[in-house]
Design a protein around this motif. Structure first.
Motif, PDB file in Angstrom:
ATOM      1  N   LYS A  50      -0.843 -87.562 -63.014  1.00  0.00           N
ATOM      2  CA  LYS A  50      -0.776 -87.109 -64.399  1.00  0.00           C
ATOM      3  C   LYS A  50       0.191 -88.045 -65.121  1.00  0.00           C
ATOM      4  O   LYS A  50       1.247 -88.389 -64.590  1.00  0.00           O
ATOM      5  CB  LYS A  50      -0.194 -85.701 -64.490  1.00  0.00           C
ATOM      6  CG  LYS A  50      -1.049 -84.623 -63.924  1.00  0.00           C
ATOM      7  CD  LYS A  50      -0.326 -83.282 -64.044  1.00  0.00           C
ATOM      8  CE  LYS A  50      -1.031 -82.232 -63.232  1.00  0.00           C
ATOM      9  NZ  LYS A  50      -0.330 -80.962 -63.218  1.00  0.00           N
ATOM     10  N   VAL A  51      -0.166 -88.427 -66.333  1.00  0.00           N
ATOM     11  CA  VAL A  51       0.757 -89.189 -67.172  1.00  0.00           C
ATOM     12  C   VAL A  51       1.616 -88.139 -67.874  1.00  0.00           C
ATOM     13  O   VAL A  51       1.107 -87.324 -68.638  1.00  0.00           O
ATOM     14  CB  VAL A  51       0.009 -90.063 -68.208  1.00  0.00           C
ATOM     15  CG1 VAL A  51       0.996 -90.791 -69.093  1.00  0.00           C
ATOM     16  CG2 VAL A  51      -0.919 -91.045 -67.513  1.00  0.00           C
ATOM     17  N   VAL A  52       2.915 -88.158 -67.564  1.00  0.00           N
ATOM     18  CA  VAL A  52       3.794 -87.132 -68.136  1.00  0.00           C
ATOM     19  C   VAL A  52       4.662 -87.666 -69.266  1.00  0.00           C
ATOM     20  O   VAL A  52       5.237 -86.890 -70.021  1.00  0.00           O
ATOM     21  CB  VAL A  52       4.689 -86.468 -67.051  1.00  0.00           C
ATOM     22  CG1 VAL A  52       3.827 -85.673 -66.084  1.00  0.00           C
ATOM     23  CG2 VAL A  52       5.531 -87.483 -66.320  1.00  0.00           C
ATOM     24  N   PRO A  95       2.213 -87.718 -59.163  1.00  0.00           N
ATOM     25  CA  PRO A  95       1.014 -87.492 -58.352  1.00  0.00           C
ATOM     26  C   PRO A  95       0.564 -86.034 -58.415  1.00  0.00           C
ATOM     27  O   PRO A  95       1.386 -85.121 -58.409  1.00  0.00           O
ATOM     28  CB  PRO A  95       1.460 -87.853 -56.928  1.00  0.00           C
ATOM     29  CG  PRO A  95       2.653 -88.728 -57.113  1.00  0.00           C
ATOM     30  CD  PRO A  95       3.323 -88.243 -58.372  1.00  0.00           C
ATOM     31  N   TYR A  96      -0.752 -85.814 -58.500  1.00  0.00           N
ATOM     32  CA  TYR A  96      -1.306 -84.463 -58.538  1.00  0.00           C
ATOM     33  C   TYR A  96      -0.919 -83.638 -57.329  1.00  0.00           C
ATOM     34  O   TYR A  96      -0.695 -82.456 -57.426  1.00  0.00           O
ATOM     35  CB  TYR A  96      -2.843 -84.504 -58.626  1.00  0.00           C
ATOM     36  CG  TYR A  96      -3.360 -84.254 -60.005  1.00  0.00           C
ATOM     37  CD1 TYR A  96      -3.681 -82.976 -60.431  1.00  0.00           C
ATOM     38  CD2 TYR A  96      -3.528 -85.308 -60.895  1.00  0.00           C
ATOM     39  CE1 TYR A  96      -4.153 -82.750 -61.707  1.00  0.00           C
ATOM     40  CE2 TYR A  96      -4.001 -85.094 -62.167  1.00  0.00           C
ATOM     41  CZ  TYR A  96      -4.309 -83.814 -62.572  1.00  0.00           C
ATOM     42  OH  TYR A  96      -4.772 -83.590 -63.836  1.00  0.00           O
ATOM     43  N   MET A 147       6.572 -92.120 -60.828  1.00  0.00           N
ATOM     44  CA  MET A 147       6.385 -93.564 -60.754  1.00  0.00           C
ATOM     45  C   MET A 147       6.329 -94.100 -62.170  1.00  0.00           C
ATOM     46  O   MET A 147       5.793 -93.437 -63.056  1.00  0.00           O
ATOM     47  CB  MET A 147       5.057 -93.888 -60.045  1.00  0.00           C
ATOM     48  CG  MET A 147       4.995 -93.389 -58.616  1.00  0.00           C
ATOM     49  SD  MET A 147       3.376 -93.639 -57.890  1.00  0.00           S
ATOM     50  CE  MET A 147       2.550 -92.135 -58.403  1.00  0.00           C
ATOM     51  N   GLN A 148       6.889 -95.283 -62.355  1.00  0.00           N
ATOM     52  CA  GLN A 148       6.783 -95.949 -63.639  1.00  0.00           C
ATOM     53  C   GLN A 148       5.853 -97.139 -63.472  1.00  0.00           C
ATOM     54  O   GLN A 148       6.070 -97.986 -62.610  1.00  0.00           O
ATOM     55  CB  GLN A 148       8.154 -96.433 -64.119  1.00  0.00           C
ATOM     56  CG  GLN A 148       9.048 -95.320 -64.591  1.00  0.00           C
ATOM     57  CD  GLN A 148      10.306 -95.844 -65.264  1.00  0.00           C
ATOM     58  OE1 GLN A 148      10.343 -96.970 -65.763  1.00  0.00           O
ATOM     59  NE2 GLN A 148      11.342 -95.037 -65.270  1.00  0.00           N
TER      60      GLN A 148
END
Length: 176
Positions: free
Chosen positions: A9-11, A28-29, A38-39
């Motif tokens: 997911k892009v948070v 990560p889902y 993670m960037q």
């Protein structure tokens, strides 16, 4: 999105403290907590970021699955062949690993041999990645996505076998 092989997911979107580049912050889902992030640079220069598979792409993958080649079964380098495919981001590569593992395990069982641990290891990894992505894309559970994929592929295999049988009959009829 999918980063390397992880569905994420892009948070957030923020400037990296290290490089100054704009980055997506991904979670990560399958992460049980949100501490793993993670960037990934928005520019995606390395090409490791892609969109989640679509319903249409899943349908195409199912249609093409019977025609996806298996790996050459050489026990000495199976691990390196599997590892090479795992490094890519193609779902076809995962299907190749699954088909190869099933085929090799089936041959070993018929020969009354022990199953190869390398096949079991990569089969498990490939199935987890493939069916998890399909599950998220189609809003299903992992088990439902696996059953759906296998059932649909079996349908196409039957259709292809029926077409081949019909073509063979026509060819035989013309020859006589």
């Amino acid at each position: 999105v999918v980063y390397r092989r992880d569905v994420c997911k892009v948070v957030a979107k923020k400037k990296s403290d290290f490089t100054g580049e704009m980055c997506y912050v991904l979670v990560p889902y399958d992460s049980t907590d949100r501490s793993v992030t993670m960037q990934v640079p928005v520019s995606n220069k390395a090409g490791h970021l892609r969109d989640l598979v679509t319903k249409e792409q899943i349908t195409d993958l199912i249609k093409n699955a019977p025609d996806i080649e298996t790996l050459e079964s050489k026990p000495a380098n199976m691990k390196s062949q599997y590892a090479t495919l795992m490094k890519g981001d193609s779902l076809e590569d995962l299907v190749c690993i699954i088909k190869t593992s099933y085929l090799r395990n089936d041959e070993r069982l018929k020969s009354h041999k022990k199953l190869a641990s390398i096949d079991a290891e990569y089969l498990e990894k490939a199935e987890k990645l493939l069916y998890s992505e399909i599950a998220i894309a189609l809003g299903m559970s992992y088990e439902e996505s696996k059953a759906y994929f296998e059932k649909e592929v079996a349908k196409f295999e039957k259709k292809n076998a029926a077409k081949a049988k019909t073509a063979a009959k026509k060819k035989t009829a013309k020859a006589t």
